[in-house]
Design a protein around this motif. Sequence first.
Motif, short mmCIF file in Angstrom:
data_model
loop_
_atom_site.label_atom_id
_atom_site.label_comp_id
_atom_site.label_asym_id
_atom_site.label_seq_id
_atom_site.Cartn_x
_atom_site.Cartn_y
_atom_site.Cartn_z
N TYR A 36 0.82 -1.21 0.00
CA TYR A 36 0.00 0.00 0.00
C TYR A 36 0.86 1.27 0.00
CZ TYR A 36 -3.77 -3.30 0.74
OH TYR A 36 -4.67 -4.35 0.59
N PRO A 37 1.82 1.43 0.91
CA PRO A 37 2.67 2.62 0.81
C PRO A 37 3.54 2.63 -0.45
CG PRO A 37 3.45 1.15 2.54
CD PRO A 37 2.11 0.65 2.13
N MET A 38 3.98 1.46 -0.89
CA MET A 38 4.74 1.42 -2.14
C MET A 38 3.90 1.91 -3.32
SD MET A 38 7.15 -1.97 -2.16
CE MET A 38 7.51 -1.66 -3.88
N SER A 39 2.62 1.55 -3.31
CA SER A 39 1.76 1.98 -4.41
C SER A 39 1.62 3.49 -4.44
CB SER A 39 0.37 1.33 -4.29
OG SER A 39 -0.40 1.90 -3.24
N VAL A 40 1.65 4.14 -3.27
CA VAL A 40 1.55 5.59 -3.20
C VAL A 40 2.74 6.23 -3.93
CG1 VAL A 40 1.66 7.57 -1.63
CG2 VAL A 40 0.18 5.62 -1.09
N LEU A 41 3.94 5.76 -3.63
CA LEU A 41 5.13 6.32 -4.28
C LEU A 41 5.11 6.07 -5.77
CD1 LEU A 41 7.87 5.37 -1.66
CD2 LEU A 41 6.62 7.52 -1.88
N MET A 42 4.71 4.87 -6.18
CA MET A 42 4.66 4.56 -7.60
C MET A 42 3.62 5.41 -8.32
SD MET A 42 5.22 0.41 -7.39
CE MET A 42 4.93 0.12 -9.15
N LEU A 43 2.48 5.65 -7.67
CA LEU A 43 1.45 6.51 -8.27
C LEU A 43 1.94 7.94 -8.43
CD1 LEU A 43 -1.74 5.20 -6.45
CD2 LEU A 43 -1.35 5.16 -8.93
N LEU A 104 8.66 10.61 1.92
CA LEU A 104 8.65 9.59 2.95
C LEU A 104 7.21 9.15 3.18
CD1 LEU A 104 9.97 7.97 5.34
CD2 LEU A 104 9.44 9.97 6.77
N VAL A 105 6.99 7.84 3.17
CA VAL A 105 5.67 7.31 3.51
C VAL A 105 5.85 6.23 4.57
CG1 VAL A 105 5.69 5.62 1.61
CG2 VAL A 105 3.51 6.33 2.60
N LEU A 106 4.99 6.24 5.55
CA LEU A 106 5.08 5.26 6.62
C LEU A 106 4.50 3.93 6.16
CD1 LEU A 106 4.09 7.44 9.71
CD2 LEU A 106 6.30 7.19 8.56
N GLY A 107 5.16 2.86 6.57
CA GLY A 107 4.83 1.54 6.05
C GLY A 107 3.50 1.00 6.49
N ASP A 108 2.84 1.65 7.47
CA ASP A 108 1.54 1.15 7.93
C ASP A 108 0.40 2.09 7.57
OD1 ASP A 108 2.08 3.25 9.64
OD2 ASP A 108 1.76 2.11 11.49
N ASN A 109 0.63 3.01 6.63
CA ASN A 109 -0.41 3.94 6.21
C ASN A 109 -1.00 3.51 4.87
OD1 ASN A 109 -0.13 7.32 7.39
ND2 ASN A 109 0.53 5.48 8.46
N ILE A 110 -2.32 3.61 4.76
CA ILE A 110 -3.05 3.24 3.55
C ILE A 110 -3.83 4.46 3.07
CG2 ILE A 110 -4.89 1.79 2.60
CD1 ILE A 110 -4.04 -0.37 4.60
N PHE A 111 -3.66 4.80 1.80
CA PHE A 111 -4.36 5.93 1.20
C PHE A 111 -5.17 5.44 0.02
CE2 PHE A 111 -0.58 7.65 3.18
CZ PHE A 111 -0.96 8.87 3.70
N PHE A 112 -6.35 6.03 -0.15
CA PHE A 112 -7.16 5.72 -1.32
C PHE A 112 -8.05 6.91 -1.65
CE2 PHE A 112 -11.03 4.26 -3.42
CZ PHE A 112 -10.49 3.57 -4.50
N GLY A 113 -8.07 7.29 -2.92
CA GLY A 113 -8.95 8.37 -3.33
C GLY A 113 -8.79 8.69 -4.80
N ALA A 114 -9.83 9.25 -5.38
CA ALA A 114 -9.80 9.62 -6.79
C ALA A 114 -8.76 10.71 -7.03
CB ALA A 114 -11.18 10.10 -7.22
N GLY A 245 -14.56 -4.33 -8.45
CA GLY A 245 -13.82 -5.23 -9.33
C GLY A 245 -12.41 -4.77 -9.61
N VAL A 246 -11.95 -3.75 -8.91
CA VAL A 246 -10.61 -3.20 -9.09
C VAL A 246 -9.77 -3.51 -7.86
CG1 VAL A 246 -9.26 -1.09 -9.40
CG2 VAL A 246 -11.44 -1.35 -10.58
N ARG A 247 -8.56 -4.00 -8.07
CA ARG A 247 -7.68 -4.31 -6.95
C ARG A 247 -6.95 -3.05 -6.49
NH1 ARG A 247 -7.40 -10.04 -5.12
NH2 ARG A 247 -8.76 -11.04 -6.65
N MET A 248 -7.03 -2.78 -5.24
CA MET A 248 -6.36 -1.62 -4.65
C MET A 248 -4.89 -1.94 -4.42
SD MET A 248 -7.63 0.23 -1.17
CE MET A 248 -6.64 1.43 -0.31
N ALA A 249 -4.01 -0.98 -4.73
CA ALA A 249 -2.57 -1.10 -4.49
C ALA A 249 -1.97 -2.31 -5.19
CB ALA A 249 -2.27 -1.16 -2.98
N CYS A 250 -2.45 -2.62 -6.37
CA CYS A 250 -1.88 -3.70 -7.18
C CYS A 250 -0.65 -3.14 -7.89
CB CYS A 250 -2.91 -4.19 -8.19
SG CYS A 250 -2.28 -5.45 -9.33
#
Length: 293
Positions: A36-43, A104-114, A245-250
């Motif tokens: 989840y935090p890795m997906s934030v940086l990649m996004l 910097l993103v903390l490893g236990d934080n989850i973000f989701f939004g348009a 039907g969409v996978r989050m943080a894939c």
Amino acid sequence: MRGIVLAGGSGTRLHPITQAVSKQLLPVYDKPMIYYPMSVLMLAGIRDILIISTPGDLPNFQRLLGSGNQFGIELSYAEQPEPNGLAEAFIIGEDFVGDDDVALVLGDNIFFGADFSAIMTEYVTGIDGAVLFGYRVKDPQRYGVGEVDADGRLLSIEEKPAKPKSNRAITGLYFYDNDVVEISKGLAPSARGELEITDVNLTYLQQGRARLIDLGRGFAWLDTGTHDSLLAAGQFVQVLEHRTGVRMACLEEIALEQGFITADDCYALGAKLAKSGYGDYVMAIAMAAGATG
């Protein structure tokens, strides 16, 4: 901009389940928490990422993620032997950061939004100072809280205030210019013996170079530091994925959409996980993008 995922700590609030495994390797529904935090940086378009964890846990992250080349990114690894504070990440990562800006993103934080990717991308290049991300909460007394002016410039930061000046909690995602390394090196440990990220933010605040971006309604920000919040995060992801039907943080899908890998590369990654629904999903999105299969 380079990225750091801080995935250290002992996870004592989650004992006994974290006595033998890092909190950031626990599952949040269908994938390890660190996805989840890795997906934030990649996004945000960041492709050079440093993962910081304890000496005992770091080999497990390396087994899980390898070099990162499969996702079209470059992963590095570094040890934080003791939990000496979030700001220590910039001292540990000084050589990795070099002359670049850093997220910097903390490893236990989850973000989701348009439009989260677009919001972050706006601040990835040409940053001057600190960009923090705020989230409106109903109980700001439990958080570090930021007060802003009409232009989003930070006016004050308070840690767990009895009478909050706003309801904007400061989340575990931080963008800084390169000055953050020297600022962190100049910090004195707090009363609890840690180099505090709040002190970094206060330094930028005193310089008039700190902004707080309001993530607004429709976003979700979750942490996973307790048994209840870990379960709630998993249920949130499950409901979201089943409904849409969409996978989050894939990570495979994000890498494909960001142009880090080709559709055929993505399909090959899914094929390695073909006995799981996750693998089937990755192959399906790769085929939709033109993979030959």
